[in-house]
Structure formats: C-alpha cells, structure tokens
Design a protein around this motif. Structure first.
Motif, PDB file in Angstrom:
ATOM      1  N   THR A  83      25.103 -22.166 -25.494  1.00  0.00           N
ATOM      2  CA  THR A  83      24.459 -23.072 -25.863  1.00  0.00           C
ATOM      3  C   THR A  83      24.717 -23.280 -27.531  1.00  0.00           C
ATOM      4  OG1 THR A  83      22.416 -22.534 -24.217  1.00  0.00           O
ATOM      5  CG2 THR A  83      21.830 -23.656 -26.368  1.00  0.00           C
ATOM      6  N   GLN A 100      27.339 -33.012 -30.427  1.00  0.00           N
ATOM      7  CA  GLN A 100      27.816 -32.073 -29.318  1.00  0.00           C
ATOM      8  C   GLN A 100      26.959 -31.373 -28.901  1.00  0.00           C
ATOM      9  OE1 GLN A 100      31.197 -29.942 -31.733  1.00  0.00           O
ATOM     10  NE2 GLN A 100      32.427 -30.692 -30.320  1.00  0.00           N
ATOM     11  N   ILE A 101      26.267 -31.268 -27.855  1.00  0.00           N
ATOM     12  CA  ILE A 101      25.214 -30.678 -27.326  1.00  0.00           C
ATOM     13  C   ILE A 101      25.510 -29.916 -26.206  1.00  0.00           C
ATOM     14  CG2 ILE A 101      22.790 -30.911 -26.325  1.00  0.00           C
ATOM     15  CD1 ILE A 101      22.532 -33.748 -27.809  1.00  0.00           C
ATOM     16  N   ARG A 102      25.548 -28.592 -25.967  1.00  0.00           N
ATOM     17  CA  ARG A 102      25.693 -27.921 -24.906  1.00  0.00           C
ATOM     18  C   ARG A 102      24.625 -26.833 -24.651  1.00  0.00           C
ATOM     19  NH1 ARG A 102      31.303 -25.137 -24.125  1.00  0.00           N
ATOM     20  NH2 ARG A 102      31.637 -27.377 -23.544  1.00  0.00           N
ATOM     21  N   THR A 106      26.143 -26.432 -20.160  1.00  0.00           N
ATOM     22  CA  THR A 106      26.462 -27.778 -19.505  1.00  0.00           C
ATOM     23  C   THR A 106      26.482 -28.787 -20.775  1.00  0.00           C
ATOM     24  OG1 THR A 106      25.341 -27.398 -17.543  1.00  0.00           O
ATOM     25  CG2 THR A 106      25.375 -29.482 -18.315  1.00  0.00           C
ATOM     26  N   ASP A 107      27.513 -29.575 -20.995  1.00  0.00           N
ATOM     27  CA  ASP A 107      27.421 -30.581 -21.974  1.00  0.00           C
ATOM     28  C   ASP A 107      26.296 -31.961 -21.624  1.00  0.00           C
ATOM     29  OD1 ASP A 107      29.322 -29.164 -23.608  1.00  0.00           O
ATOM     30  OD2 ASP A 107      30.884 -30.023 -22.486  1.00  0.00           O
ATOM     31  N   TYR A 108      25.568 -32.190 -22.667  1.00  0.00           N
ATOM     32  CA  TYR A 108      24.839 -33.298 -22.583  1.00  0.00           C
ATOM     33  C   TYR A 108      25.134 -34.350 -23.571  1.00  0.00           C
ATOM     34  CZ  TYR A 108      22.125 -30.407 -19.651  1.00  0.00           C
ATOM     35  OH  TYR A 108      21.902 -29.593 -18.403  1.00  0.00           O
TER      36      TYR A 108
END
Length: 148
Positions: A83, A100-102, A106-108
C-alpha cells in the motif's frame, strides 16, 4: 442471525466513527474540517474496508521531486509495502489526475484532491481520493520527513 446483525452494526458504527471525512461535499468548494476523525488511510473498496493508522504510515515530502519547486509526497504502509500513494497535489484544492495509488497490492487509477497542504515535518496533509471505479479513499497524514 444475532452474530451477523451484531457484526453489521459494529461495521457500520466503525465506518462512521473512523471515516476521515475531510470535506462536506464537493472536494474543491467545501471547507476543510478542523479535525480529522481518523488519522491515516481509510478506503472502502467493494466490501473491503481498509483502515491504516497514521502511526503505520511513512510520509515523505519531496519539494523538488519533479524539478525545482515541483513537489511530490509519498505515503507508504511501513508494515506491508503493498500500500502506497504518490501525488503531486500539494497545494490547497490542487488535483492530481495521474497519481500512483496502490492499496493492498492492487493499483487503482483515480484523482487525488488536496484538502490540507503542508511542507514541513509535523504538518498535516489531507487528501480526498476518488478512484475511477467509483470507490473513494481518504488520507490524513503527518509529514515525517522532508527530502530536498
């Protein structure tokens, strides 16, 4: 049936109690709340509610990450590196449409809006995160380190 009902009530109560609602509506025009109800990351994705306390998050501020006076912030979960969030939305009301969002490995894709800005160790940062799949997360953290 009683166990299911108790679990549901506790879950709903936890969501209300620990939700870091930085804004009261539209993230750009709504005023900031003075106190964050949950310091850390809160996300509700599908039926999974992720709560990561600020004490388990490392927040690094990079004032010149993308060149002179082009800052970025990186927030990562110290217990589980699956995360992390990296954004350039670091002025009040700024939006980053390619952060960048994990979350939990999981990447979103999504958009991050800055609700409270800061640039020094100890300053609070608040972000509203609208994921493109319709889910939302909120992040309220304290800057731990500034890396010039």
């Amino acid at each position: 049936m009683k166990i299911i009902m108790k679990t549901l009530i506790i879950s709903v109560f936890s969501l209300v109690l620990f939700n870091c609602d930085n804004d009261d509506g539209d993230p750009i025009t709504s005023p900031n709340e003075n106190v964050c109800g949950y310091q850390g990351l809160t996300a509700l994705i599908n039926t999974t509610h992720t709560l990561i306390p600020e004490a388990e998050l490392q927040t690094d501020y990079f004032p010149n990450n993308y060149g002179p006076n082009q800052p970025a912030v990186e927030v990562f979960y110290t217990i589980n590196p699956g995360t992390f969030i990296v954004t350039r939305a670091l002025t009040l009301g700024a939006m980053d449409s390619s952060p960048q969002i994990r979350i939990n490995g999981t990447d979103y894709p999504g958009v991050i809006t800055c609700q409270r800005a800061g640039s020094a160790v100890g300053d609070e940062l608040r972000f509203d995160i609208l994921l493109t799949n319709g889910y939302e997360a909120e992040l309220c953290v304290i800057i731990d380190d500034v890396n010039p």
